[in-house]
Design a protein around this motif. Structure first.
Motif, PDB file in Angstrom:
ATOM      1  N   UNK A  63    -104.409 -27.985  70.406  1.00 63.34           N
ATOM      2  CA  UNK A  63    -105.141 -29.248  70.509  1.00 63.34           C
ATOM      3  C   UNK A  63    -105.608 -29.684  69.118  1.00 63.34           C
ATOM      4  N   UNK A  64    -104.741 -30.392  68.407  1.00 61.07           N
ATOM      5  CA  UNK A  64    -105.037 -30.767  67.025  1.00 61.07           C
ATOM      6  C   UNK A  64    -106.157 -31.799  66.927  1.00 61.07           C
ATOM      7  N   UNK A  65    -106.353 -32.591  67.978  1.00 60.96           N
ATOM      8  CA  UNK A  65    -107.384 -33.640  67.952  1.00 60.96           C
ATOM      9  C   UNK A  65    -108.768 -33.042  67.728  1.00 60.96           C
ATOM     10  N   UNK A  66    -109.029 -31.885  68.327  1.00 54.94           N
ATOM     11  CA  UNK A  66    -110.338 -31.236  68.160  1.00 54.94           C
ATOM     12  C   UNK A  66    -110.577 -30.894  66.686  1.00 54.94           C
ATOM     13  N   UNK A  67    -109.548 -30.402  66.023  1.00 51.51           N
ATOM     14  CA  UNK A  67    -109.716 -30.005  64.611  1.00 51.51           C
ATOM     15  C   UNK A  67    -109.829 -31.211  63.693  1.00 51.51           C
ATOM     16  N   UNK A  68    -109.161 -32.288  64.060  1.00 52.23           N
ATOM     17  CA  UNK A  68    -109.273 -33.519  63.263  1.00 52.23           C
ATOM     18  C   UNK A  68    -110.672 -34.125  63.398  1.00 52.23           C
ATOM     19  N   UNK A  69    -111.333 -33.841  64.515  1.00 55.08           N
ATOM     20  CA  UNK A  69    -112.653 -34.434  64.777  1.00 55.08           C
ATOM     21  C   UNK A  69    -113.815 -33.590  64.245  1.00 55.08           C
ATOM     22  N   UNK A  70    -113.519 -32.435  63.654  1.00 52.10           N
ATOM     23  CA  UNK A  70    -114.600 -31.564  63.165  1.00 52.10           C
ATOM     24  C   UNK A  70    -115.379 -32.228  62.035  1.00 52.10           C
ATOM     25  N   UNK A  71    -116.673 -31.962  62.025  1.00 52.52           N
ATOM     26  CA  UNK A  71    -117.490 -32.419  60.897  1.00 52.52           C
ATOM     27  C   UNK A  71    -117.075 -31.615  59.664  1.00 52.52           C
ATOM     28  N   UNK A  72    -117.420 -32.136  58.499  1.00 50.79           N
ATOM     29  CA  UNK A  72    -117.091 -31.445  57.253  1.00 50.79           C
ATOM     30  C   UNK A  72    -117.690 -30.039  57.238  1.00 50.79           C
ATOM     31  N   UNK A  73    -118.912 -29.949  57.745  1.00 51.49           N
ATOM     32  CA  UNK A  73    -119.608 -28.652  57.768  1.00 51.49           C
ATOM     33  C   UNK A  73    -118.861 -27.649  58.646  1.00 51.49           C
ATOM     34  N   UNK A  74    -118.450 -28.103  59.838  1.00 54.47           N
ATOM     35  CA  UNK A  74    -117.736 -27.188  60.734  1.00 54.47           C
ATOM     36  C   UNK A  74    -116.348 -26.846  60.214  1.00 54.47           C
ATOM     37  N   UNK A  75    -115.695 -27.811  59.578  1.00 56.70           N
ATOM     38  CA  UNK A  75    -114.356 -27.557  59.056  1.00 56.70           C
ATOM     39  C   UNK A  75    -114.409 -26.502  57.947  1.00 56.70           C
ATOM     40  N   UNK A  76    -115.474 -26.569  57.136  1.00 56.09           N
ATOM     41  CA  UNK A  76    -115.619 -25.591  56.054  1.00 56.09           C
ATOM     42  C   UNK A  76    -115.936 -24.201  56.602  1.00 56.09           C
ATOM     43  N   UNK A  77    -116.585 -24.177  57.756  1.00 59.18           N
ATOM     44  CA  UNK A  77    -116.960 -22.904  58.365  1.00 59.18           C
ATOM     45  C   UNK A  77    -115.813 -22.297  59.194  1.00 59.18           C
ATOM     46  N   UNK A  78    -114.915 -23.146  59.626  1.00 54.63           N
ATOM     47  CA  UNK A  78    -113.839 -22.737  60.544  1.00 54.63           C
ATOM     48  C   UNK A  78    -113.014 -21.533  60.049  1.00 54.63           C
TER      49      UNK A  78
END
Length: 246
Positions: free
Chosen positions: A30-45
């Motif tokens: 589900x790529x849409x979920x990852x595209x919708x991540x906030x910058x903070x969550x994306x950095x933590x992912x």
């Protein structure tokens, strides 16, 4: 005077997606979920791990979801965790290669995956590709400078693995690229011995045509012919004679 009751403040992470949901999304693709991540969550992912110590990138790679892999591996290799390993030393590249996901393998390699990274068993991605018979992925890995004669903890090279599973097309390719025909594992066995023990006639004859030694002895004192069944032994003798006469 009435006391003012503070209304509960919304927690900053109320709108954030739960870690478990991210792992489910990685597994589903589900790529849409990852595209919708906030910058903070994306950095933590990249630092998130599941119970097997696998990252989100690892889960997506193993499941063959190229779009999610693209998103998660886009950062610098030191940040993306492209070479991070699970509790058995498997990196995303090992899993994608073993599962036959050629498109994911290409994405990982283009984003800094170490083609010769070994897991806890000393195996590289090419060992798993050789075991599974994924010729196209073998070609991709070798184009990215995968070591052909890397030995795992029991001394097996990728050619040993391919010979055991009987994939003659892949064996031919590995030999043409420079695999050692008479590489010896810790039991003193060569790829030809592996092919004979597993009764892979076509591979055994291919290896003999490429000059494999039929007289080499393993650590138990058996030669290739000694390891062969009676009917197989005669075929090998005839093939070896043909090579000598040629």
């Amino acid at each position: 005077m009435e006391m003012e009751i503070d209304s509960p403040k919304p927690e900053s992470n109320d709108n954030q997606i739960k870690d478990d949901d991210l792992f489910r999304a990685a597994e589903r693709g589900d790529s849409a979920i990852f595209k919708a991540l906030s910058q903070e969550q994306f950095q933590r992912a990249p630092s998130l791990r599941n119970d097997d110590s696998r990252s989100l990138l690892h889960v997506a790679a193993a499941s063959g979801h190229s779009e999610v892999v693209k998103i998660l591996s886009a950062a610098d290799a030191s940040i993306s965790g492209v070479n991070s390993t699970d509790e058995e030393g498997w990196a995303p590249l090992h899993s994608a290669s073993s599962c036959g996901h050629a498109d994911v393998v290409e994405i990982l390699l283009s984003n800094g995956a170490d083609v010769n990274l070994k897991n806890n068993g000393g195996r590289t991605a090419l060992h798993y590709v050789a075991s599974k018979g994924w010729l196209k992925i073998a070609q991709i890995l070798i184009a990215h400078r995968a070591k052909l004669n890397q030995k795992d903890q029991v001394g097996c090279t990728p050619l040993h693995r391919a010979a055991s599973t009987g994939n003659s097309e892949l064996c031919e390719f590995l030999i043409e690229e420079g695999a050692e025909v008479d590489a010896v594992d810790k039991a003193g066995q060569t790829p030809l011995m592996n092919a004979v023990i597993c009764h892979n006639k076509e591979v055994a004859l291919l290896l003999i045509r490429h000059g494999a030694d039929v007289d080499v002895e393993d650590k138990e004192g058996y030669t290739v012919l000694g390891r062969a069944s009676d009917d197989f032994r005669q075929i090998l003798i005839e093939a070896a004679k043909t090579m000598l006469e040629g």
